[in-house]
Structure formats: structure tokens, C-alpha cells
Design a protein around this motif. Structure first.
Motif, PDB file in Angstrom:
ATOM      1  N   GLY A 217     -23.149  25.588  52.563  1.00 38.24           N
ATOM      2  CA  GLY A 217     -22.086  25.337  51.597  1.00 38.24           C
ATOM      3  C   GLY A 217     -21.176  26.517  51.363  1.00 38.24           C
ATOM      4  O   GLY A 217     -20.060  26.348  50.870  1.00 38.24           O
ATOM      5  N   LEU A 218     -21.635  27.716  51.708  1.00 36.08           N
ATOM      6  CA  LEU A 218     -20.807  28.908  51.563  1.00 36.08           C
ATOM      7  C   LEU A 218     -20.165  29.323  52.883  1.00 36.08           C
ATOM      8  O   LEU A 218     -19.645  30.419  53.011  1.00 36.08           O
ATOM      9  CB  LEU A 218     -21.631  30.059  50.979  1.00 36.08           C
ATOM     10  N   GLY A 219     -20.239  28.434  53.883  1.00 36.88           N
ATOM     11  CA  GLY A 219     -19.576  28.687  55.151  1.00 36.88           C
ATOM     12  C   GLY A 219     -20.323  29.586  56.107  1.00 36.88           C
ATOM     13  O   GLY A 219     -19.804  29.926  57.163  1.00 36.88           O
ATOM     14  N   ARG A 220     -21.557  29.965  55.747  1.00 44.09           N
ATOM     15  CA  ARG A 220     -22.323  30.833  56.652  1.00 44.09           C
ATOM     16  C   ARG A 220     -22.863  30.009  57.808  1.00 44.09           C
ATOM     17  O   ARG A 220     -23.365  28.897  57.612  1.00 44.09           O
ATOM     18  CB  ARG A 220     -23.495  31.473  55.908  1.00 44.09           C
ATOM     19  N   PRO A 221     -22.753  30.542  59.036  1.00 42.65           N
ATOM     20  CA  PRO A 221     -23.270  29.806  60.191  1.00 42.65           C
ATOM     21  C   PRO A 221     -24.791  29.700  60.137  1.00 42.65           C
ATOM     22  O   PRO A 221     -25.476  30.651  59.746  1.00 42.65           O
ATOM     23  CB  PRO A 221     -22.822  30.628  61.398  1.00 42.65           C
ATOM     24  N   LEU A 222     -25.271  28.545  60.491  1.00 45.09           N
ATOM     25  CA  LEU A 222     -26.707  28.275  60.583  1.00 45.09           C
ATOM     26  C   LEU A 222     -27.077  28.181  62.055  1.00 45.09           C
ATOM     27  O   LEU A 222     -26.213  28.016  62.916  1.00 45.09           O
ATOM     28  CB  LEU A 222     -27.025  26.959  59.871  1.00 45.09           C
ATOM     29  N   PRO A 223     -28.351  28.252  62.372  1.00 49.68           N
ATOM     30  CA  PRO A 223     -28.749  28.107  63.780  1.00 49.68           C
ATOM     31  C   PRO A 223     -28.342  26.731  64.324  1.00 49.68           C
ATOM     32  O   PRO A 223     -28.307  25.741  63.588  1.00 49.68           O
ATOM     33  CB  PRO A 223     -30.270  28.228  63.742  1.00 49.68           C
ATOM     34  N   TYR A 224     -28.028  26.697  65.613  1.00 47.86           N
ATOM     35  CA  TYR A 224     -27.731  25.412  66.251  1.00 47.86           C
ATOM     36  C   TYR A 224     -28.898  24.465  66.004  1.00 47.86           C
ATOM     37  O   TYR A 224     -30.050  24.862  66.040  1.00 47.86           O
ATOM     38  CB  TYR A 224     -27.497  25.589  67.752  1.00 47.86           C
ATOM     39  N   GLY A 225     -28.595  23.226  65.713  1.00 51.25           N
ATOM     40  CA  GLY A 225     -29.608  22.223  65.466  1.00 51.25           C
ATOM     41  C   GLY A 225     -30.038  22.126  64.010  1.00 51.25           C
ATOM     42  O   GLY A 225     -30.679  21.164  63.626  1.00 51.25           O
ATOM     43  N   ALA A 226     -29.673  23.104  63.184  1.00 47.97           N
ATOM     44  CA  ALA A 226     -30.015  23.067  61.762  1.00 47.97           C
ATOM     45  C   ALA A 226     -29.126  22.047  61.058  1.00 47.97           C
ATOM     46  O   ALA A 226     -28.040  21.710  61.531  1.00 47.97           O
ATOM     47  CB  ALA A 226     -29.835  24.445  61.129  1.00 47.97           C
ATOM     48  N   GLN A 227     -29.603  21.584  59.925  1.00 48.10           N
ATOM     49  CA  GLN A 227     -28.826  20.632  59.139  1.00 48.10           C
ATOM     50  C   GLN A 227     -27.873  21.413  58.240  1.00 48.10           C
ATOM     51  O   GLN A 227     -28.288  22.111  57.344  1.00 48.10           O
ATOM     52  CB  GLN A 227     -29.766  19.768  58.279  1.00 48.10           C
ATOM     53  N   GLY A 228     -26.596  21.313  58.484  1.00 45.46           N
ATOM     54  CA  GLY A 228     -25.595  21.977  57.660  1.00 45.46           C
ATOM     55  C   GLY A 228     -24.898  20.967  56.770  1.00 45.46           C
ATOM     56  O   GLY A 228     -25.269  19.796  56.721  1.00 45.46           O
ATOM     57  N   VAL A 229     -23.906  21.443  56.046  1.00 46.52           N
ATOM     58  CA  VAL A 229     -23.102  20.539  55.244  1.00 46.52           C
ATOM     59  C   VAL A 229     -21.928  20.067  56.093  1.00 46.52           C
ATOM     60  O   VAL A 229     -21.501  20.773  57.016  1.00 46.52           O
ATOM     61  CB  VAL A 229     -22.596  21.209  53.938  1.00 46.52           C
ATOM     62  N   PRO A 230     -21.404  18.891  55.819  1.00 47.75           N
ATOM     63  CA  PRO A 230     -20.260  18.415  56.610  1.00 47.75           C
ATOM     64  C   PRO A 230     -19.093  19.387  56.523  1.00 47.75           C
ATOM     65  O   PRO A 230     -18.792  19.927  55.462  1.00 47.75           O
ATOM     66  CB  PRO A 230     -19.908  17.079  55.959  1.00 47.75           C
ATOM     67  N   ARG A 231     -18.466  19.622  57.653  1.00 46.67           N
ATOM     68  CA  ARG A 231     -17.320  20.531  57.718  1.00 46.67           C
ATOM     69  C   ARG A 231     -16.070  19.812  57.231  1.00 46.67           C
ATOM     70  O   ARG A 231     -15.944  18.598  57.382  1.00 46.67           O
ATOM     71  CB  ARG A 231     -17.083  20.986  59.161  1.00 46.67           C
ATOM     72  N   GLN A 232     -15.157  20.575  56.694  1.00 44.57           N
ATOM     73  CA  GLN A 232     -13.851  20.031  56.332  1.00 44.57           C
ATOM     74  C   GLN A 232     -13.061  19.845  57.618  1.00 44.57           C
ATOM     75  O   GLN A 232     -12.996  20.763  58.436  1.00 44.57           O
ATOM     76  CB  GLN A 232     -13.101  21.008  55.426  1.00 44.57           C
ATOM     77  N   PRO A 233     -12.494  18.688  57.811  1.00 41.77           N
ATOM     78  CA  PRO A 233     -11.649  18.529  59.001  1.00 41.77           C
ATOM     79  C   PRO A 233     -10.435  19.448  58.881  1.00 41.77           C
ATOM     80  O   PRO A 233      -9.937  19.683  57.786  1.00 41.77           O
ATOM     81  CB  PRO A 233     -11.241  17.054  58.957  1.00 41.77           C
ATOM     82  N   GLU A 234     -10.000  19.986  60.004  1.00 40.94           N
ATOM     83  CA  GLU A 234      -8.860  20.907  60.010  1.00 40.94           C
ATOM     84  C   GLU A 234      -7.560  20.153  60.195  1.00 40.94           C
ATOM     85  O   GLU A 234      -7.510  19.122  60.852  1.00 40.94           O
ATOM     86  CB  GLU A 234      -9.013  21.918  61.147  1.00 40.94           C
ATOM     87  N   GLY A 235      -6.506  20.685  59.605  1.00 40.79           N
ATOM     88  CA  GLY A 235      -5.172  20.152  59.823  1.00 40.79           C
ATOM     89  C   GLY A 235      -4.860  18.877  59.068  1.00 40.79           C
ATOM     90  O   GLY A 235      -3.940  18.157  59.438  1.00 40.79           O
ATOM     91  N   VAL A 236      -5.607  18.601  58.006  1.00 39.07           N
ATOM     92  CA  VAL A 236      -5.350  17.391  57.224  1.00 39.07           C
ATOM     93  C   VAL A 236      -4.136  17.623  56.335  1.00 39.07           C
ATOM     94  O   VAL A 236      -4.071  18.608  55.593  1.00 39.07           O
ATOM     95  CB  VAL A 236      -6.578  17.018  56.364  1.00 39.07           C
ATOM     96  N   VAL A 237      -3.181  16.726  56.416  1.00 41.34           N
ATOM     97  CA  VAL A 237      -1.998  16.801  55.568  1.00 41.34           C
ATOM     98  C   VAL A 237      -2.231  15.877  54.380  1.00 41.34           C
ATOM     99  O   VAL A 237      -2.444  14.675  54.554  1.00 41.34           O
ATOM    100  CB  VAL A 237      -0.723  16.397  56.346  1.00 41.34           C
ATOM    101  N   ARG A 238      -2.236  16.471  53.203  1.00 40.70           N
ATOM    102  CA  ARG A 238      -2.447  15.723  51.962  1.00 40.70           C
ATOM    103  C   ARG A 238      -1.252  15.954  51.048  1.00 40.70           C
ATOM    104  O   ARG A 238      -0.574  16.960  51.155  1.00 40.70           O
ATOM    105  CB  ARG A 238      -3.691  16.228  51.236  1.00 40.70           C
ATOM    106  N   ARG A 239      -1.078  15.048  50.105  1.00 41.97           N
ATOM    107  CA  ARG A 239      -0.126  15.307  49.030  1.00 41.97           C
ATOM    108  C   ARG A 239      -0.704  16.465  48.215  1.00 41.97           C
ATOM    109  O   ARG A 239      -1.923  16.636  48.156  1.00 41.97           O
ATOM    110  CB  ARG A 239       0.060  14.073  48.158  1.00 41.97           C
ATOM    111  N   PRO A 240       0.116  17.290  47.592  1.00 46.21           N
ATOM    112  CA  PRO A 240      -0.400  18.435  46.838  1.00 46.21           C
ATOM    113  C   PRO A 240      -1.465  18.047  45.802  1.00 46.21           C
ATOM    114  O   PRO A 240      -2.485  18.738  45.665  1.00 46.21           O
ATOM    115  CB  PRO A 240       0.844  19.013  46.170  1.00 46.21           C
ATOM    116  N   GLU A 241      -1.260  16.938  45.093  1.00 43.04           N
ATOM    117  CA  GLU A 241      -2.222  16.510  44.085  1.00 43.04           C
ATOM    118  C   GLU A 241      -3.576  16.161  44.722  1.00 43.04           C
ATOM    119  O   GLU A 241      -4.631  16.394  44.130  1.00 43.04           O
ATOM    120  CB  GLU A 241      -1.681  15.312  43.290  1.00 43.04           C
ATOM    121  N   GLU A 242      -3.533  15.614  45.935  1.00 43.61           N
ATOM    122  CA  GLU A 242      -4.770  15.307  46.661  1.00 43.61           C
ATOM    123  C   GLU A 242      -5.474  16.594  47.087  1.00 43.61           C
ATOM    124  O   GLU A 242      -6.706  16.678  47.026  1.00 43.61           O
ATOM    125  CB  GLU A 242      -4.478  14.452  47.893  1.00 43.61           C
TER     126      GLU A 242
END
Length: 180
Positions: A32-57
Motif C-alpha cells: 500500500g505504500l508502493g514498496r516492491p514486494l517479491p515476485y509472486g507475493a500478493q500486493g495491492v492492486p496498482r493504479q492504472p497509469e494515464g487515466v484521464v478523469r474530471r478534476p472532481e473525480e
């Protein structure tokens, strides 16, 4: 010394977590703090990159992530807004992204870096507000004055606290003030 069969330059794009153009695309799971975990570990879902949202969103999504103790992921939302928004708002979103990264570092126990980023983000947001006139007080419903005060208070607190990590969710800013 013996010869080596391969060098780092011989690695494939997949082995280096790079896309076909050679850009870094780290596929390692993260906490959750963005630290890399070992491959195969259960991490938190990543934020998709390049998402265009309205500012309020963007504000609502970032607040949700901050409340969940995921400031690194909130930073990604702010970064998308910074990169896709209008030029005149870039410094606002960049400052908010720096605040989220500052909270990330303080939660990881990096007091000096966290405090520096919190102050840098506060200064950037404050400078943007000064240049934006009346619209700078509450852009997209953000209580910018309150967020700047939060950042400076947290920076001073973590410096006094001797390097003790903060609970990111408990210390998350209220982007829209007490009611937000």
C-alpha cells in the motif's frame, strides 16, 4: 576470471520489466505504500497509469486512496491529473502529488525525505493558489489552505518524532476540509 554467458544488456524486455519501447514497466507487486514486494507475493492492486478523469473525480479517488492508507497510489492519481490536465493547473496537481509522496515517505519512516517533500508540495500548492487569485482558494473543491497547513504540521511533527513512521491512513489529509 571466467567468461560470462550473458550480461545485463542481454536481458530480454520481459525479464527487465520493460515494454517493447524499452520503458520501465515494473510488474512486481507493491504494498500500500508502493514498496516492491517479491515476485509472486500478493500486493495491492496498482493504479492504472494515464487515466484521464474530471478534476472532481481525481480528488475523490485520491481521497479514497489516502483514507485507505495508500498515499503512493493517490500520488499516481494526482500525477495523471498533472499530466492530462490544463497547463494552468499543472503546478497544483504536481504539488498535490508531492504531498502524497511526502506522506508515503513519512509512513515508510523516511523522516527527512518525507518532511522535505511535504514542504515542497505545500510550497508548490501555495504558489499556484497565489497565482490563481480567488479560484486558488478552493480549486475543484479542495481546501488548499487546509491541505497546506496539514502538510507543514505533519512535516514538523515527523521531524520532532525521531523517525517514527506515521500511519498513512490515520494521518491522511482531508482534501475537501473537515466535511470532505
Amino acid at each position: 576470471m571466467g567468461s560470462m554467458d550473458s550480461t545485463s544488456s542481454d536481458r530480454t524486455a520481459a525479464a527487465r520489466d520493460r515494454d517493447s519501447d524499452g520503458r520501465a514497466r515494473n510488474a512486481r507487486p507493491r504494498d500500500g505504500l508502493g514498496r516492491p514486494l517479491p515476485y509472486g507475493a500478493q500486493g495491492v492492486p496498482r493504479q492504472p497509469e494515464g487515466v484521464v478523469r474530471r478534476p472532481e473525480e481525481s480528488v475523490a479517488e485520491a481521497q479514497r486512496l489516502l483514507d485507505e492508507g495508500k498515499p503512493f497510489h493517490a500520488h499516481e492519481v494526482f500525477e495523471d491529473a498533472w499530466k492530462s490536465g490544463p497547463q494552468e493547473e499543472r503546478e497544483l496537481w504536481r504539488g498535490l502529488a508531492q504531498l502524497a509522496v511526502g506522506l508515503t515517505h513519512t509512513a515508510r519512516g523516511n523522516v527527512a525525505g518525507g518532511a522535505r517533500l511535504l514542504r515542497r508540495g505545500a510550497a508548490a500548492a501555495e504558489a499556484w493558489a497565489a497565482g490563481a487569485g480567488a479560484a486558488g482558494a478552493h480549486p475543484h473543491g479542495i481546501d488548499l489552505r487546509g491541505v497546506v497547513a496539514w502538510a507543514r504540521e505533519l512535516a514538523a511533527e515527523v521531524e520532532r518524532g525521531g523517525g517514527v513512521p506515521v500511519d498513512a491512513g490515520a494521518r491522511a489529509p482531508r482534501l475537501r476540509g473537515a466535511a470532505g
